[in-house]
Design a protein around this motif. Structure first.
Motif, mmCIF file in Angstrom:
data_model
loop_
_atom_site.group_PDB
_atom_site.id
_atom_site.type_symbol
_atom_site.label_atom_id
_atom_site.label_comp_id
_atom_site.label_asym_id
_atom_site.label_seq_id
_atom_site.Cartn_x
_atom_site.Cartn_y
_atom_site.Cartn_z
ATOM 1 N N TYR A 92 0.840 -1.201 0.000
ATOM 2 C CA TYR A 92 0.000 0.000 0.000
ATOM 3 C C TYR A 92 0.876 1.254 0.000
ATOM 4 O O TYR A 92 0.622 2.188 -0.761
ATOM 5 C CB TYR A 92 -0.931 -0.003 1.218
ATOM 6 N N ALA A 93 1.899 1.252 0.834
ATOM 7 C CA ALA A 93 2.794 2.414 0.907
ATOM 8 C C ALA A 93 3.504 2.652 -0.418
ATOM 9 O O ALA A 93 3.698 3.803 -0.823
ATOM 10 C CB ALA A 93 3.816 2.220 2.029
ATOM 11 N N ARG A 94 3.870 1.597 -1.102
ATOM 12 C CA ARG A 94 4.561 1.737 -2.384
ATOM 13 C C ARG A 94 3.610 2.203 -3.490
ATOM 14 O O ARG A 94 3.986 2.982 -4.349
ATOM 15 C CB ARG A 94 5.209 0.408 -2.770
ATOM 16 N N GLU A 95 2.387 1.698 -3.479
ATOM 17 C CA GLU A 95 1.414 2.045 -4.510
ATOM 18 C C GLU A 95 0.794 3.424 -4.286
ATOM 19 O O GLU A 95 0.416 4.093 -5.238
ATOM 20 C CB GLU A 95 0.294 1.008 -4.555
ATOM 21 N N HIS A 96 0.660 3.813 -3.022
ATOM 22 C CA HIS A 96 -0.022 5.064 -2.677
ATOM 23 C C HIS A 96 0.811 5.872 -1.671
ATOM 24 O O HIS A 96 0.426 6.022 -0.514
ATOM 25 C CB HIS A 96 -1.397 4.772 -2.078
ATOM 26 N N PRO A 97 1.942 6.408 -2.101
ATOM 27 C CA PRO A 97 2.822 7.105 -1.152
ATOM 28 C C PRO A 97 2.165 8.309 -0.472
ATOM 29 O O PRO A 97 2.402 8.556 0.712
ATOM 30 C CB PRO A 97 4.020 7.522 -2.004
ATOM 31 N N GLY A 98 1.344 9.041 -1.197
ATOM 32 C CA GLY A 98 0.670 10.193 -0.589
ATOM 33 C C GLY A 98 -0.369 9.777 0.418
ATOM 34 O O GLY A 98 -0.501 10.378 1.490
ATOM 35 N N ARG A 99 -1.118 8.743 0.101
ATOM 36 C CA ARG A 99 -2.127 8.239 1.031
ATOM 37 C C ARG A 99 -1.446 7.636 2.263
ATOM 38 O O ARG A 99 -1.931 7.785 3.383
ATOM 39 C CB ARG A 99 -3.002 7.190 0.361
ATOM 40 N N TYR A 100 -0.350 6.922 2.014
ATOM 41 C CA TYR A 100 0.386 6.347 3.142
ATOM 42 C C TYR A 100 0.857 7.461 4.081
ATOM 43 O O TYR A 100 0.720 7.363 5.297
ATOM 44 C CB TYR A 100 1.574 5.512 2.655
ATOM 45 N N ALA A 101 1.381 8.542 3.520
ATOM 46 C CA ALA A 101 1.795 9.688 4.340
ATOM 47 C C ALA A 101 0.594 10.261 5.084
ATOM 48 O O ALA A 101 0.700 10.631 6.262
ATOM 49 C CB ALA A 101 2.452 10.757 3.479
ATOM 50 N N ALA A 102 -0.554 10.305 4.428
ATOM 51 C CA ALA A 102 -1.768 10.812 5.076
ATOM 52 C C ALA A 102 -2.161 9.935 6.260
ATOM 53 O O ALA A 102 -2.600 10.443 7.299
ATOM 54 C CB ALA A 102 -2.914 10.874 4.066
ATOM 55 N N ALA A 103 -1.988 8.635 6.116
ATOM 56 C CA ALA A 103 -2.355 7.708 7.188
ATOM 57 C C ALA A 103 -1.500 7.921 8.441
ATOM 58 O O ALA A 103 -1.856 7.474 9.525
ATOM 59 C CB ALA A 103 -2.225 6.266 6.708
ATOM 60 N N ARG A 104 -0.390 8.625 8.305
ATOM 61 C CA ARG A 104 0.494 8.907 9.439
ATOM 62 C C ARG A 104 0.126 10.233 10.114
ATOM 63 O O ARG A 104 0.741 10.624 11.101
ATOM 64 C CB ARG A 104 1.953 9.002 8.975
ATOM 65 N N LEU A 105 -0.861 10.949 9.564
ATOM 66 C CA LEU A 105 -1.265 12.234 10.128
ATOM 67 C C LEU A 105 -1.743 12.050 11.571
ATOM 68 O O LEU A 105 -2.515 11.140 11.864
ATOM 69 C CB LEU A 105 -2.403 12.853 9.296
ATOM 70 N N ARG A 106 -1.255 12.916 12.428
ATOM 71 C CA ARG A 106 -1.681 12.865 13.826
ATOM 72 C C ARG A 106 -3.117 13.382 13.911
ATOM 73 O O ARG A 106 -3.413 14.506 13.527
ATOM 74 C CB ARG A 106 -0.764 13.702 14.692
ATOM 75 N N LEU A 107 -4.002 12.525 14.400
ATOM 76 C CA LEU A 107 -5.417 12.863 14.524
ATOM 77 C C LEU A 107 -5.746 13.141 15.980
ATOM 78 O O LEU A 107 -5.131 12.565 16.881
ATOM 79 C CB LEU A 107 -6.277 11.701 14.020
ATOM 80 N N ASP A 108 -6.743 13.987 16.197
ATOM 81 C CA ASP A 108 -7.162 14.202 17.580
ATOM 82 C C ASP A 108 -7.771 12.891 18.095
ATOM 83 O O ASP A 108 -8.252 12.064 17.311
ATOM 84 C CB ASP A 108 -8.143 15.378 17.687
ATOM 85 N N PRO A 109 -7.726 12.652 19.411
ATOM 86 C CA PRO A 109 -8.154 11.364 19.966
ATOM 87 C C PRO A 109 -9.576 10.947 19.575
ATOM 88 O O PRO A 109 -9.831 9.777 19.303
ATOM 89 C CB PRO A 109 -8.032 11.561 21.471
ATOM 90 N N GLU A 110 -10.494 11.893 19.526
ATOM 91 C CA GLU A 110 -11.879 11.560 19.183
ATOM 92 C C GLU A 110 -11.993 11.083 17.733
ATOM 93 O O GLU A 110 -12.648 10.084 17.445
ATOM 94 C CB GLU A 110 -12.777 12.781 19.406
ATOM 95 N N THR A 111 -11.330 11.779 16.833
ATOM 96 C CA THR A 111 -11.349 11.394 15.417
ATOM 97 C C THR A 111 -10.646 10.057 15.228
ATOM 98 O O THR A 111 -11.133 9.190 14.497
ATOM 99 C CB THR A 111 -10.669 12.476 14.555
ATOM 100 N N ALA A 112 -9.531 9.871 15.900
ATOM 101 C CA ALA A 112 -8.778 8.622 15.784
ATOM 102 C C ALA A 112 -9.597 7.445 16.298
ATOM 103 O O ALA A 112 -9.596 6.371 15.688
ATOM 104 C CB ALA A 112 -7.465 8.729 16.548
ATOM 105 N N ALA A 113 -10.309 7.636 17.399
ATOM 106 C CA ALA A 113 -11.104 6.557 17.986
ATOM 107 C C ALA A 113 -12.256 6.155 17.066
ATOM 108 O O ALA A 113 -12.687 5.001 17.069
ATOM 109 C CB ALA A 113 -11.639 6.975 19.344
ATOM 110 N N ALA A 114 -12.751 7.095 16.285
ATOM 111 C CA ALA A 114 -13.871 6.809 15.388
ATOM 112 C C ALA A 114 -13.405 6.265 14.046
ATOM 113 O O ALA A 114 -14.203 5.763 13.265
ATOM 114 C CB ALA A 114 -14.694 8.078 15.163
ATOM 115 N N GLY A 115 -12.108 6.325 13.770
ATOM 116 C CA GLY A 115 -11.584 5.927 12.466
ATOM 117 C C GLY A 115 -11.060 4.507 12.450
ATOM 118 O O GLY A 115 -11.223 3.726 13.387
ATOM 119 N N ALA A 116 -10.392 4.175 11.374
ATOM 120 C CA ALA A 116 -9.895 2.821 11.138
ATOM 121 C C ALA A 116 -8.639 2.486 11.929
ATOM 122 O O ALA A 116 -8.206 1.339 11.917
ATOM 123 C CB ALA A 116 -9.630 2.621 9.655
#
Length: 192
Positions: A92-116
């Motif tokens: 996934y990281a190799r195929e979608h480098p921008g999305r992979y970088a996005a997946a590393r974004l620090r999310l606030d705890p409430e958003t993170a708890a509701a996400g994947a």
């Protein structure tokens, strides 16, 4: 007035595609507006701003990656599950480098708890059940696997392995084998 066809979901997907093309750091509402040939103001009926867009892309990427990992893990256990998880993550990281970088974004705890992010942790823990680790070893192992996989992928993406004659795929297999060996030895040590 809301432009026909623009929805938060469509903008998020387009933002994810843009991230893969130009890098996650370069994704802005302005760049997305240019992609759709609309004025920036017309996107604000769907997005609160660049941070909202980036958060949506991060959540999209986490969901997409979780779906890919879940499909790879189906019917697997032990080292086979560990390797499938690792390969899905790296691919996934190799195929979608921008999305992979996005997946590393620090999310606030409430958003993170509701996400994947929770799904990722649950899948990692499911793999580790095959190694019979108890707490706190299981939490340590979740963190270790995430660190190793992310570290390897980041170094590979940055060209860190291009200066040696050893094939990065060979090293990747060695890393997964070593992690399996370590996890099995931890389990054996705890059962004594």
């Amino acid at each position: 007035m809301v432009r026909a066809g623009l929805t938060p979901e469509r903008l998020t997907r387009a933002g994810a595609e843009l991230a893969d093309e130009v890098g996650f750091d370069q994704v802005t509402v302005s760049a997305l507006a240019r992609r759709f040939d609309v004025k920036v103001a017309s996107l604000y009926s769907h997005l609160k701003g660049s941070h909202d867009l980036k958060t949506r892309i991060a959540l999209f990427a986490l969901e997409e990656l979780a779906d890919r990992v879940a499909a790879a893990l189906a019917g697997r256990a032990g080292k086979d599950a560990l390797a499938a998880f690792a390969d899905a993550y790296r691919d996934y990281a190799r195929e979608h480098p921008g999305r992979y970088a996005a997946a590393r974004l620090r999310l606030d705890p409430e958003t993170a708890a509701a996400g994947a992010g929770v799904r990722h942790s649950q899948m990692t823990r499911a793999i580790l059940r095959g190694y019979d680790l108890s707490e706190p070893d299981q939490t340590h192992a979740v963190r270790m696997l995430g660190s190793v996989f992310h570290g390897y992928v980041s170094l590979e993406e940055a060209g860190g392995f291009s200066h040696t004659p050893v094939d990065p795929q060979e090293s990747w297999a060695w890393v997964v084998d070593s992690l399996d060996l370590l996890l099995r030895s931890l389990s054996a040590d705890r059962s004594r």
